[in-house]
Design a protein around this motif. Sequence first.
Motif, PDB file in Angstrom:
ATOM      1  N   ARG A 144       0.829  -1.208   0.000  1.00 35.61           N
ATOM      2  CA  ARG A 144       0.000   0.000   0.000  1.00 35.61           C
ATOM      3  C   ARG A 144       0.864   1.259   0.000  1.00 35.61           C
ATOM      4  O   ARG A 144       0.537   2.235  -0.653  1.00 35.61           O
ATOM      5  N   LYS A 145       1.938   1.209   0.763  1.00 33.90           N
ATOM      6  CA  LYS A 145       2.836   2.358   0.845  1.00 33.90           C
ATOM      7  C   LYS A 145       3.434   2.662  -0.531  1.00 33.90           C
ATOM      8  O   LYS A 145       3.537   3.821  -0.934  1.00 33.90           O
ATOM      9  N   GLU A 146       3.819   1.640  -1.259  1.00 33.91           N
ATOM     10  CA  GLU A 146       4.386   1.824  -2.593  1.00 33.91           C
ATOM     11  C   GLU A 146       3.338   2.351  -3.578  1.00 33.91           C
ATOM     12  O   GLU A 146       3.639   3.191  -4.413  1.00 33.91           O
ATOM     13  N   VAL A 147       2.109   1.862  -3.463  1.00 30.39           N
ATOM     14  CA  VAL A 147       1.029   2.351  -4.325  1.00 30.39           C
ATOM     15  C   VAL A 147       0.756   3.828  -4.032  1.00 30.39           C
ATOM     16  O   VAL A 147       0.590   4.631  -4.956  1.00 30.39           O
ATOM     17  N   PHE A 148       0.748   4.198  -2.750  1.00 29.18           N
ATOM     18  CA  PHE A 148       0.522   5.604  -2.401  1.00 29.18           C
ATOM     19  C   PHE A 148       1.664   6.497  -2.871  1.00 29.18           C
ATOM     20  O   PHE A 148       1.438   7.639  -3.273  1.00 29.18           O
ATOM     21  N   LYS A 149       2.890   5.987  -2.826  1.00 32.30           N
ATOM     22  CA  LYS A 149       4.017   6.752  -3.369  1.00 32.30           C
ATOM     23  C   LYS A 149       3.821   6.984  -4.859  1.00 32.30           C
ATOM     24  O   LYS A 149       4.083   8.074  -5.363  1.00 32.30           O
ATOM     25  N   GLY A 150       3.360   5.968  -5.567  1.00 31.43           N
ATOM     26  CA  GLY A 150       3.085   6.107  -6.994  1.00 31.43           C
ATOM     27  C   GLY A 150       1.961   7.095  -7.259  1.00 31.43           C
ATOM     28  O   GLY A 150       2.025   7.880  -8.206  1.00 31.43           O
ATOM     29  N   MET A 151       0.936   7.059  -6.406  1.00 31.65           N
ATOM     30  CA  MET A 151      -0.166   8.017  -6.565  1.00 31.65           C
ATOM     31  C   MET A 151       0.319   9.447  -6.321  1.00 31.65           C
ATOM     32  O   MET A 151      -0.086  10.369  -7.027  1.00 31.65           O
ATOM     33  N   PHE A 152       1.198   9.611  -5.342  1.00 33.92           N
ATOM     34  CA  PHE A 152       1.753  10.932  -5.061  1.00 33.92           C
ATOM     35  C   PHE A 152       2.581  11.430  -6.240  1.00 33.92           C
ATOM     36  O   PHE A 152       2.465  12.586  -6.650  1.00 33.92           O
ATOM     37  N   VAL A 153       3.404  10.555  -6.804  1.00 33.94           N
ATOM     38  CA  VAL A 153       4.196  10.929  -7.982  1.00 33.94           C
ATOM     39  C   VAL A 153       3.270  11.284  -9.142  1.00 33.94           C
ATOM     40  O   VAL A 153       3.500  12.258  -9.860  1.00 33.94           O
ATOM     41  N   GLY A 154       2.195  10.520  -9.311  1.00 32.90           N
ATOM     42  CA  GLY A 154       1.227  10.813 -10.361  1.00 32.90           C
ATOM     43  C   GLY A 154       0.545  12.154 -10.159  1.00 32.90           C
ATOM     44  O   GLY A 154       0.324  12.905 -11.114  1.00 32.90           O
ATOM     45  N   LEU A 155       0.220  12.487  -8.916  1.00 33.95           N
ATOM     46  CA  LEU A 155      -0.399  13.772  -8.615  1.00 33.95           C
ATOM     47  C   LEU A 155       0.563  14.924  -8.892  1.00 33.95           C
ATOM     48  O   LEU A 155       0.196  15.917  -9.531  1.00 33.95           O
ATOM     49  N   ILE A 156       1.798  14.781  -8.448  1.00 35.09           N
ATOM     50  CA  ILE A 156       2.804  15.822  -8.669  1.00 35.09           C
ATOM     51  C   ILE A 156       3.082  15.986 -10.158  1.00 35.09           C
ATOM     52  O   ILE A 156       3.179  17.115 -10.658  1.00 35.09           O
ATOM     53  N   ALA A 157       3.172  14.879 -10.885  1.00 34.13           N
ATOM     54  CA  ALA A 157       3.409  14.960 -12.334  1.00 34.13           C
ATOM     55  C   ALA A 157       2.244  15.653 -13.035  1.00 34.13           C
ATOM     56  O   ALA A 157       2.449  16.463 -13.951  1.00 34.13           O
ATOM     57  N   THR A 158       1.032  15.376 -12.601  1.00 35.03           N
ATOM     58  CA  THR A 158      -0.141  16.029 -13.185  1.00 35.03           C
ATOM     59  C   THR A 158      -0.133  17.525 -12.897  1.00 35.03           C
ATOM     60  O   THR A 158      -0.438  18.335 -13.772  1.00 35.03           O
ATOM     61  N   ILE A 159       0.221  17.894 -11.681  1.00 36.66           N
ATOM     62  CA  ILE A 159       0.266  19.317 -11.326  1.00 36.66           C
ATOM     63  C   ILE A 159       1.338  20.033 -12.144  1.00 36.66           C
ATOM     64  O   ILE A 159       1.091  21.122 -12.683  1.00 36.66           O
ATOM     65  N   PHE A 160       2.531  19.442 -12.248  1.00 30.90           N
ATOM     66  CA  PHE A 160       3.586  20.051 -13.064  1.00 30.90           C
ATOM     67  C   PHE A 160       3.158  20.149 -14.523  1.00 30.90           C
ATOM     68  O   PHE A 160       3.407  21.157 -15.187  1.00 30.90           O
ATOM     69  N   GLY A 161       2.516  19.112 -15.021  1.00 35.82           N
ATOM     70  CA  GLY A 161       2.037  19.142 -16.400  1.00 35.82           C
ATOM     71  C   GLY A 161       0.970  20.203 -16.608  1.00 35.82           C
ATOM     72  O   GLY A 161       0.939  20.874 -17.644  1.00 35.82           O
ATOM     73  N   LEU A 162       0.091  20.373 -15.626  1.00 35.76           N
ATOM     74  CA  LEU A 162      -0.948  21.396 -15.708  1.00 35.76           C
ATOM     75  C   LEU A 162      -0.329  22.796 -15.726  1.00 35.76           C
ATOM     76  O   LEU A 162      -0.721  23.637 -16.529  1.00 35.76           O
ATOM     77  N   VAL A 163       0.648  23.020 -14.863  1.00 37.68           N
ATOM     78  CA  VAL A 163       1.329  24.317 -14.840  1.00 37.68           C
ATOM     79  C   VAL A 163       2.040  24.558 -16.165  1.00 37.68           C
ATOM     80  O   VAL A 163       1.991  25.659 -16.731  1.00 37.68           O
ATOM     81  N   PHE A 164       2.693  23.519 -16.687  1.00 39.63           N
ATOM     82  CA  PHE A 164       3.381  23.633 -17.970  1.00 39.63           C
ATOM     83  C   PHE A 164       2.387  23.939 -19.100  1.00 39.63           C
ATOM     84  O   PHE A 164       2.642  24.797 -19.948  1.00 39.63           O
ATOM     85  N   ALA A 165       1.241  23.273 -19.078  1.00 43.69           N
ATOM     86  CA  ALA A 165       0.218  23.529 -20.099  1.00 43.69           C
ATOM     87  C   ALA A 165      -0.353  24.930 -19.971  1.00 43.69           C
ATOM     88  O   ALA A 165      -0.634  25.587 -20.987  1.00 43.69           O
ATOM     89  N   MET A 166      -0.509  25.412 -18.736  1.00 41.84           N
ATOM     90  CA  MET A 166      -1.006  26.775 -18.549  1.00 41.84           C
ATOM     91  C   MET A 166       0.010  27.798 -19.036  1.00 41.84           C
ATOM     92  O   MET A 166      -0.360  28.848 -19.557  1.00 41.84           O
ATOM     93  N   GLU A 167       1.292  27.493 -18.890  1.00 46.58           N
ATOM     94  CA  GLU A 167       2.330  28.391 -19.410  1.00 46.58           C
ATOM     95  C   GLU A 167       2.280  28.465 -20.933  1.00 46.58           C
ATOM     96  O   GLU A 167       2.457  29.524 -21.517  1.00 46.58           O
ATOM     97  N   ILE A 168       2.063  27.320 -21.564  1.00 50.85           N
ATOM     98  CA  ILE A 168       2.056  27.279 -23.028  1.00 50.85           C
ATOM     99  C   ILE A 168       0.771  27.862 -23.597  1.00 50.85           C
ATOM    100  O   ILE A 168       0.798  28.712 -24.488  1.00 50.85           O
ATOM    101  N   PHE A 169      -0.382  27.410 -23.100  1.00 47.78           N
ATOM    102  CA  PHE A 169      -1.660  27.763 -23.698  1.00 47.78           C
ATOM    103  C   PHE A 169      -2.365  28.944 -23.024  1.00 47.78           C
ATOM    104  O   PHE A 169      -3.339  29.455 -23.558  1.00 47.78           O
ATOM    105  N   GLY A 170      -1.900  29.363 -21.855  1.00 47.51           N
ATOM    106  CA  GLY A 170      -2.547  30.454 -21.144  1.00 47.51           C
ATOM    107  C   GLY A 170      -2.184  31.807 -21.726  1.00 47.51           C
ATOM    108  O   GLY A 170      -1.114  31.993 -22.309  1.00 47.51           O
ATOM    109  N   SER A 171      -3.080  32.746 -21.544  1.00 42.50           N
ATOM    110  CA  SER A 171      -2.845  34.090 -22.081  1.00 42.50           C
ATOM    111  C   SER A 171      -2.414  35.071 -21.004  1.00 42.50           C
ATOM    112  O   SER A 171      -2.343  36.266 -21.250  1.00 42.50           O
TER     113      SER A 171
END
Length: 95
Positions: free
Chosen positions: A3-30
């Motif tokens: 469970r601990k390893e799965v939660f670590k993976g979920m945390f990495v997935g959440l952080i990657a999504t947040i970084f990707g969202l910020v990156f997408a907002m930088e590219i596509f945002g006005s």
Amino acid sequence: MIRKEVFKGMFVGLIATIFGLVFAMEIFGSSDNYAVVIEQAIAKGFLGKLISIGAILNLGAFFIFIKKKQDHRAKGVLIMTIIVMLTTFAIKFLS
């Protein structure tokens, strides 16, 4: 322990999504202000698309965990990607 390893993976997935969202907002945002970009995305109806683009970084994290034979962490990233998918569906169909 698993469970601990799965939660670590979920945390990495959440952080990657947040970084990707910020990156997408930088590219596509006005604007340089993220709150303004999110408000514009909500008003124009493309917030779900922006979040989906942000989740693309999960693909890299998933394959890195698979390559390192950390299958439980890869499962956590996959679970987070499914949660992001359900969130974007909810945004798309409820608004």
